[in-house]
Design a protein around this motif. Structure first.
Motif, PDB file in Angstrom:
ATOM      1  N   SER A   1      26.184 -18.375 -40.264  1.00  0.00           N
ATOM      2  CA  SER A   1      24.499 -19.047 -41.141  1.00  0.00           C
ATOM      3  C   SER A   1      24.525 -20.242 -40.980  1.00  0.00           C
TER       4      SER A   1
ATOM      5  N   MET B   1      18.569 -18.747 -48.799  1.00  0.00           N
ATOM      6  CA  MET B   1      19.736 -19.432 -48.297  1.00  0.00           C
ATOM      7  C   MET B   1      19.708 -20.692 -49.689  1.00  0.00           C
TER       8      MET B   1
ATOM      9  N   TRP C   1      14.185 -25.073 -42.944  1.00  0.00           N
ATOM     10  CA  TRP C   1      15.287 -25.118 -43.487  1.00  0.00           C
ATOM     11  C   TRP C   1      15.902 -25.927 -42.287  1.00  0.00           C
ATOM     12  N   SER C   2      15.931 -25.258 -40.537  1.00  0.00           N
ATOM     13  CA  SER C   2      16.258 -26.117 -39.795  1.00  0.00           C
ATOM     14  C   SER C   2      14.927 -26.039 -38.965  1.00  0.00           C
TER      15      SER C   2
ATOM     16  N   THR D   1      25.494 -20.989 -36.470  1.00  0.00           N
ATOM     17  CA  THR D   1      24.668 -20.133 -35.704  1.00  0.00           C
ATOM     18  C   THR D   1      23.528 -20.971 -35.147  1.00  0.00           C
ATOM     19  N   ALA D   2      22.975 -20.693 -36.095  1.00  0.00           N
ATOM     20  CA  ALA D   2      21.058 -21.816 -36.064  1.00  0.00           C
ATOM     21  C   ALA D   2      21.310 -22.720 -36.236  1.00  0.00           C
TER      22      ALA D   2
ATOM     23  N   SER E   1      13.912 -26.812 -34.433  1.00  0.00           N
ATOM     24  CA  SER E   1      14.399 -25.821 -33.529  1.00  0.00           C
ATOM     25  C   SER E   1      13.218 -25.893 -32.749  1.00  0.00           C
TER      26      SER E   1
ATOM     27  N   GLN F   1      19.725 -19.287 -27.867  1.00  0.00           N
ATOM     28  CA  GLN F   1      20.827 -18.294 -29.689  1.00  0.00           C
ATOM     29  C   GLN F   1      21.608 -18.067 -29.134  1.00  0.00           C
TER      30      GLN F   1
ATOM     31  N   PHE G   1      18.054 -13.984 -39.888  1.00  0.00           N
ATOM     32  CA  PHE G   1      17.199 -15.224 -39.282  1.00  0.00           C
ATOM     33  C   PHE G   1      15.939 -14.828 -38.595  1.00  0.00           C
ATOM     34  N   GLU G   2      15.728 -13.841 -38.629  1.00  0.00           N
ATOM     35  CA  GLU G   2      14.509 -13.480 -38.361  1.00  0.00           C
ATOM     36  C   GLU G   2      13.747 -12.538 -39.180  1.00  0.00           C
TER      37      GLU G   2
ATOM     38  N   TYR H   1      17.876 -29.065 -47.124  1.00  0.00           N
ATOM     39  CA  TYR H   1      18.745 -27.894 -47.513  1.00  0.00           C
ATOM     40  C   TYR H   1      19.926 -28.162 -47.971  1.00  0.00           C
TER      41      TYR H   1
ATOM     42  N   SER I   1      21.289 -12.123 -36.494  1.00  0.00           N
ATOM     43  CA  SER I   1      20.511 -12.840 -35.428  1.00  0.00           C
ATOM     44  C   SER I   1      19.461 -12.066 -36.480  1.00  0.00           C
TER      45      SER I   1
END
Length: 466
Positions: free
Chosen positions: A245, A97, A387-388, A248-249, A390, A162, A191-192, A290, A188
């Motif tokens: 990146s 990141m 970071w996000s 999408t997230a 969600s 997603q 992020f996983e 971020y 995907s």
């Protein structure tokens, strides 16, 4: 980085280490953590990952000051003191990141201007009406995959929020089916935390770039390659990764939270979808913490000293909800939030991102008119990552579709179909949420392409009626 200890607390006391912006405790109450951090001043030291300390800015005015002063606060992560001194674990989740990449996000000055111009010019060629139609069609496809489930249940995040941005970006990039499948598997997996996901994504994008050399198209990949800035293939690759990146997230978070707010127990029935999206951007910023900056010299911020070349991160989530800001927030523009950043590195795709989110939420509400949350909004859980912002899982219930009607949209928006937003005409009454226990959610894992193809292949086949 200068530390300030509370009187009476010995320096280095384990019980008073830096606050951690990761893990279950943070995920269970991020707002409470931000409140405590703000009480310490405009910024404070936190651990963004195990063994990785940053200075986190939680004050709105201080965040704007840093974002809008590129001469004093630069983005080139090659300056990062701790990383250069070997004090950042090589397997740290912070490195993907925050580590340097040759893209517009991590560049400054003339290099940044060149790369950003290529990205913004490429994005300016996107046809907004086509983007809305394509988003609607993708939403219809995803709804069709679960609309006929006998129990009338689905998970908003795994089944809709997603995969939708992944399909939108595969189309915008001009991916053929097989490459689109691998792009989705790669991003995907990143992020996983799937091993080898970086390699899968990189190989797929390089293959896409090679294809566009042979067969240019009306897509973002070709526009980047043909831009007067004459980007190298490696530079094109890294701009595509940034768009993926960075798109999408956050879109997943925005779609999931906006839909949940709209269906939630406290939402007013007379408000449009746009308001739910705007409230999400203000109160639940999809990119939470971020935008690492590196002071070019020691800088004073409140009672803190920001040391040269130590990372300073912006907490968009905390700054947007700064109590001092709330005193005059009604006088601010609805777009004054920092969810898309500010200054020279502000998100170049904020308008398309807003349109995609509004269209996706509206498509779901119209595709499943009686959809409702199975648990109250306030009881939903957030992903315990810094970071996000969600939601982990959003259990939905609805009346199952029967027979041919289960195929939502007939391969695209039906004539006269209504959308509860400015991109349509209707505003359905939000269903009343009921208090039913949630079922545990497993993150969506996209399997590698099989003989039947992956997610993008199946979507393209669906559009052709196959």
């Amino acid at each position: 980085m200068q530390q300030h200890h509370t009187p009476g607390i010995p320096p280095g006391c384990p019980a008073h280490a830096n606050p951690q912006l990761f893990g279950p405790e943070f995920g269970s109450d991020p707002e409470g953590q931000y409140d405590r951090l703000r009480a310490a001043g405009p910024s404070t030291a936190v651990d963004i990952a195990p063994g990785v300390e940053v200075e986190l800015v939680t004050n709105y005015d201080a965040a704007l000051y840093i974002l809008q002063n590129p001469a004093l606060f630069v983005r080139d992560a090659r300056r990062w003191n701790a990383l250069n001194q070997g004090r950042v674990p090589q397997d740290s989740p912070a490195l993907p990141m925050m580590g340097y990449r040759p893209n517009a996000l991590f560049s400054d000055g003339a290099a940044h201007a060149r790369l950003r111009r290529a990205v913004t010019d490429a994005l300016s060629t996107v046809d907004e009406y086509r983007l809305v139609r394509q988003t609607q069609q993708i939403a219809d496809y995803l709804i069709s995959r679960f609309a006929a489930e006998p129990l009338g249940q689905a998970d908003l995040m795994a089944d809709f929020a997603q995969p939708l941005p992944l399909l939108v970006f595969s189309d915008l990039f001009g991916c053929p089916p097989d490459i689109g499948d691998r792009v989705i598997v790669g991003i995907s997996g990143i992020f996983e935390g799937t091993p080898g996901a970086d390699e899968v994504l990189g190989a797929a994008l390089m293959e896409l770039i090679a294809l566009k050399h042979r067969e240019p198209g009306e897509d973002l990949t070709t526009r980047l390659m043909q831009h007067p800035a004459q980007l190298s293939d490696e530079e094109v690759l890294h701009q595509l990764v940034t768009l993926l990146s960075g798109g999408t997230a956050p879109l997943t978070g925005a779609i999931g939270t906006s839909t949940s707010l709209y269906l939630g127990e406290d939402w007013r029935a007379d408000l449009p979808v746009e308001d739910a999206v705007t409230q999400t951007l203000w109160n639940y910023a999809p990119i939470a913490n971020y935008a690492a900056h590196y002071p070019v010299r020691d800088e004073q911020l409140g009672d803190r000293v920001l040391r040269a070349n130590d990372p300073v991160l912006i907490s968009f989530a905390a700054a947007n909800r700064d109590p001092k800001l709330s005193e005059h927030r009604e006088q601010l523009s609805s777009k004054a939030h920092l969810a898309f950043g500010a200054g020279p590195h502000a998100c170049p795709a904020k308008d398309p991102a807003f349109m995609i989110t509004v269209t996706a939420v509206g498509a779901l509400l119209n595709g499943l008119p009686d959809v409702e949350l199975r648990v109250p909004f306030k009881e939903l859980s957030w992903v315990p990552a810094p970071w996000s912002r969600s939601l982990v899982t959003v259990p939905l219930r609805f009346t199952p579709r029967q027979g041919p009607s289960a195929a939502v949209g007939s391969r695209g928006p039906a004539a006269g179909q209504q959308t509860p937003s400015q991109y349509g005409s209707s505003h359905p009454q939000p269903p009343v949420a009921s208090s039913v226990a949630s079922t545990p959610n497993q993150p969506a894992h996209h399997a590698a392409p099989s003989r039947k193809g992956g997610l993008f292949s199946r979507f393209l086949a669906w559009t052709k009626g196959e």
